[in-house]
Write a protein that holds these residues in place. Structure first.
Motif, PDB file in Angstrom:
ATOM      1  N   VAL A 186     -55.810 -15.073 -51.924  1.00 18.06           N
ATOM      2  CA  VAL A 186     -57.146 -15.633 -51.717  1.00 18.06           C
ATOM      3  C   VAL A 186     -58.175 -14.516 -51.618  1.00 18.06           C
ATOM      4  N   TRP A 187     -57.833 -13.452 -50.912  1.00 22.46           N
ATOM      5  CA  TRP A 187     -58.772 -12.333 -50.772  1.00 22.46           C
ATOM      6  C   TRP A 187     -59.088 -11.713 -52.129  1.00 22.46           C
ATOM      7  N   ALA A 188     -58.024 -11.426 -52.911  1.00 17.90           N
ATOM      8  CA  ALA A 188     -58.208 -10.711 -54.176  1.00 17.90           C
ATOM      9  C   ALA A 188     -58.876 -11.562 -55.244  1.00 17.90           C
ATOM     10  N   TYR A 189     -58.453 -12.832 -55.357  1.00 13.44           N
ATOM     11  CA  TYR A 189     -58.916 -13.650 -56.471  1.00 13.44           C
ATOM     12  C   TYR A 189     -60.080 -14.582 -56.139  1.00 13.44           C
ATOM     13  N   VAL A 190     -60.336 -14.789 -54.859  1.00 11.87           N
ATOM     14  CA  VAL A 190     -61.419 -15.705 -54.484  1.00 11.87           C
ATOM     15  C   VAL A 190     -62.549 -14.954 -53.780  1.00 11.87           C
ATOM     16  N   ILE A 191     -62.250 -14.405 -52.615  1.00  8.37           N
ATOM     17  CA  ILE A 191     -63.306 -13.812 -51.797  1.00  8.37           C
ATOM     18  C   ILE A 191     -63.975 -12.644 -52.495  1.00  8.37           C
ATOM     19  N   GLU A 192     -63.178 -11.641 -52.911  1.00 10.13           N
ATOM     20  CA  GLU A 192     -63.789 -10.474 -53.543  1.00 10.13           C
ATOM     21  C   GLU A 192     -64.431 -10.829 -54.880  1.00 10.13           C
ATOM     22  N   SER A 193     -63.836 -11.771 -55.626  1.00  8.34           N
ATOM     23  CA  SER A 193     -64.415 -12.172 -56.909  1.00  8.34           C
ATOM     24  C   SER A 193     -65.779 -12.813 -56.721  1.00  8.34           C
ATOM     25  N   ILE A 194     -65.906 -13.663 -55.703  1.00  9.08           N
ATOM     26  CA  ILE A 194     -67.180 -14.325 -55.436  1.00  9.08           C
ATOM     27  C   ILE A 194     -68.254 -13.303 -55.062  1.00  9.08           C
ATOM     28  N   PHE A 195     -67.906 -12.401 -54.160  1.00  6.13           N
ATOM     29  CA  PHE A 195     -68.892 -11.416 -53.713  1.00  6.13           C
ATOM     30  C   PHE A 195     -69.232 -10.408 -54.805  1.00  6.13           C
ATOM     31  N   ALA A 196     -68.335 -10.211 -55.764  1.00  5.11           N
ATOM     32  CA  ALA A 196     -68.613  -9.268 -56.851  1.00  5.11           C
ATOM     33  C   ALA A 196     -69.406  -9.906 -57.980  1.00  5.11           C
ATOM     34  N   ALA A 197     -69.222 -11.222 -58.189  1.00  7.36           N
ATOM     35  CA  ALA A 197     -69.817 -11.881 -59.347  1.00  7.36           C
ATOM     36  C   ALA A 197     -71.224 -12.420 -59.095  1.00  7.36           C
ATOM     37  N   ILE A 198     -71.519 -12.860 -57.879  1.00  8.77           N
ATOM     38  CA  ILE A 198     -72.810 -13.481 -57.577  1.00  8.77           C
ATOM     39  C   ILE A 198     -73.796 -12.415 -57.116  1.00  8.77           C
ATOM     40  N   PRO A 199     -74.868 -12.183 -57.874  1.00 12.37           N
ATOM     41  CA  PRO A 199     -75.800 -11.104 -57.529  1.00 12.37           C
ATOM     42  C   PRO A 199     -76.318 -11.168 -56.098  1.00 12.37           C
ATOM     43  N   ALA A 200     -76.591 -12.371 -55.592  1.00 16.30           N
ATOM     44  CA  ALA A 200     -77.144 -12.494 -54.239  1.00 16.30           C
ATOM     45  C   ALA A 200     -76.158 -12.049 -53.170  1.00 16.30           C
ATOM     46  N   LEU A 201     -74.864 -12.051 -53.485  1.00 15.78           N
ATOM     47  CA  LEU A 201     -73.843 -11.669 -52.512  1.00 15.78           C
ATOM     48  C   LEU A 201     -73.364 -10.233 -52.687  1.00 15.78           C
ATOM     49  N   GLN A 202     -73.830  -9.574 -53.742  1.00 18.06           N
ATOM     50  CA  GLN A 202     -73.341  -8.223 -54.004  1.00 18.06           C
ATOM     51  C   GLN A 202     -73.781  -7.218 -52.951  1.00 18.06           C
ATOM     52  N   VAL A 203     -74.842  -7.529 -52.221  1.00 18.91           N
ATOM     53  CA  VAL A 203     -75.264  -6.631 -51.154  1.00 18.91           C
ATOM     54  C   VAL A 203     -74.191  -6.521 -50.074  1.00 18.91           C
ATOM     55  N   VAL A 204     -73.383  -7.573 -49.945  1.00 19.29           N
ATOM     56  CA  VAL A 204     -72.228  -7.553 -49.037  1.00 19.29           C
ATOM     57  C   VAL A 204     -70.981  -7.091 -49.777  1.00 19.29           C
ATOM     58  N   GLY A 205     -70.804  -7.588 -51.001  1.00 22.20           N
ATOM     59  CA  GLY A 205     -69.615  -7.280 -51.778  1.00 22.20           C
ATOM     60  C   GLY A 205     -69.408  -5.801 -52.037  1.00 22.20           C
ATOM     61  N   LYS A 206     -70.496  -5.035 -52.117  1.00 21.73           N
ATOM     62  CA  LYS A 206     -70.330  -3.614 -52.406  1.00 21.73           C
ATOM     63  C   LYS A 206     -69.693  -2.852 -51.235  1.00 21.73           C
ATOM     64  N   LEU A 208     -67.075  -4.193 -49.577  1.00 22.79           N
ATOM     65  CA  LEU A 208     -65.677  -4.613 -49.520  1.00 22.79           C
ATOM     66  C   LEU A 208     -64.807  -3.599 -50.264  1.00 22.79           C
ATOM     67  N   PRO A 209     -63.479  -3.631 -50.070  1.00 23.54           N
ATOM     68  CA  PRO A 209     -62.624  -2.666 -50.769  1.00 23.54           C
ATOM     69  C   PRO A 209     -62.794  -2.684 -52.284  1.00 23.54           C
ATOM     70  N   GLY A 210     -62.923  -3.881 -52.866  1.00 21.36           N
ATOM     71  CA  GLY A 210     -63.125  -3.961 -54.308  1.00 21.36           C
ATOM     72  C   GLY A 210     -64.419  -3.315 -54.745  1.00 21.36           C
ATOM     73  N   GLY A 211     -65.472  -3.476 -53.943  1.00 28.43           N
ATOM     74  CA  GLY A 211     -66.745  -2.840 -54.246  1.00 28.43           C
ATOM     75  C   GLY A 211     -66.651  -1.329 -54.163  1.00 28.43           C
ATOM     76  N   GLY A 212     -65.903  -0.832 -53.176  1.00 28.07           N
ATOM     77  CA  GLY A 212     -65.697   0.601 -53.073  1.00 28.07           C
ATOM     78  C   GLY A 212     -64.939   1.149 -54.264  1.00 28.07           C
ATOM     79  N   SER A 213     -63.942   0.391 -54.731  1.00 28.66           N
ATOM     80  CA  SER A 213     -63.168   0.805 -55.897  1.00 28.66           C
ATOM     81  C   SER A 213     -64.043   0.853 -57.147  1.00 28.66           C
ATOM     82  N   GLN A 214     -64.865  -0.174 -57.346  1.00 24.67           N
ATOM     83  CA  GLN A 214     -65.772  -0.187 -58.486  1.00 24.67           C
ATOM     84  C   GLN A 214     -66.756   0.975 -58.425  1.00 24.67           C
ATOM     85  N   ALA A 215     -67.266   1.234 -57.230  1.00 22.53           N
ATOM     86  CA  ALA A 215     -68.237   2.316 -57.073  1.00 22.53           C
ATOM     87  C   ALA A 215     -67.604   3.667 -57.387  1.00 22.53           C
TER      88      ALA A 215
END
Length: 261
Positions: A186-206, A208-215
């Protein structure tokens, strides 16, 4: 400590789950890479810029970044490394052999990092071979020391190792194997995906661990929703280090402070 890490690796590699996870990881990574190869150089669609052509130097980092797609599998292995002890009631024997629980957790975390690195090596070798071959066939030039390639490689290693630690921390916190595995998925495929895909939530998503990896890898491809809001590469690296410390602390505290029965 090396003996504890070796013991944890023997526990994992004596099962079939690790190579099953490896095969599935390579299949899914190969599927993602196939689409990136097929659609390379396609014109923009619905306002989203198309992928660079295969002979464009900007394509190789994008292709190599697919090697980081195995994070869910190293996280699952981390969960299994921790929760199997409780599921099969081997944790009592483990702690009787090594009464210092912190050393046991350190051994599991060290083994998890090595497993993550092993998966990273294999993923990078396979993805790299495909990417380099595709670029050369298209008439492009390959530089493995420029155009963010070393940055991508470091990011893949960091991501797969970090998520293995994440899984161990999650397994120590939840203990129930099925619940922990569901939580990881759920964390990998739902939570992080939502925070990474929706621009309004990316301020939080960046953050998260996935955001750190992308950065860290500077994966900022526009998918049609605008370029992602990411931390600078150095910020992503520091964030991942912080999460590694956090997951290690969670695994240690939840194991040393709780009854094992």
């Amino acid at each position: 400590m090396s003996n504890l890490i070796r013991a944890e690796l023997q526990k994992l590699f004596s099962t079939r789950i690790w190579w099953a996870m490896l095969i599935v990881m390579l299949l899914l990574t190969g599927l993602s890479l196939t689409f990136i190869v097929i659609f390379a150089g396609d014109p923009a669609q619905n306002g989203a810029p198309g992928l660079p052509a295969l002979d464009d130097p900007a394509w190789l980092p994008i292709g190599l970044s697919t090697a980081s797609g195995g994070t869910i599998f190293t996280m699952i292995l981390g969960v299994i490394m921790m929760t199997s002890e409780y599921r099969y009631q081997t944790i009592t024997g483990t702690f009787l052999t090594t009464p210092q629980r912190g050393r046991v957790i350190a051994g599991k975390l060290g083994a998890g990092v090595l497993v993550g690195m092993l998966f990273a090596v294999i993923s990078l070798l396979v993805v790299g071979a495909v990417c380099v071959t595709a670029v050369l066939i298209a008439g492009g030039e390959v530089s493995l020391t420029g155009n963010r390639v070393p940055q991508i490689v470091i990011g893949v290693f960091a991501s797969l190792a970090l998520y293995a630690m994440f899984g161990i921390g999650l397994g120590a916190l939840i203990r129930n194997q099925i619940a922990a595995l569901i939580g990881a998925i759920v964390w990998a495929y739902v939570i992080e995906s939502i925070f990474a895909a929706i621009p309004a939530l990316q301020v939080v998503g960046k953050w998260l661990p996935g955001g750190g990896s992308q950065a860290l890898m500077s994966i900022d491809v526009d998918t049609g929703l605008g370029r992602p809001d990411l931390l600078p590469a150095w910020g992503g690296a520091l964030l991942l280090v912080g999460y590694a410390v956090l997951f290690a602390a969670v695994a240690n505290l939840t194991t040393t402070k709780r009854d094992i029965t």
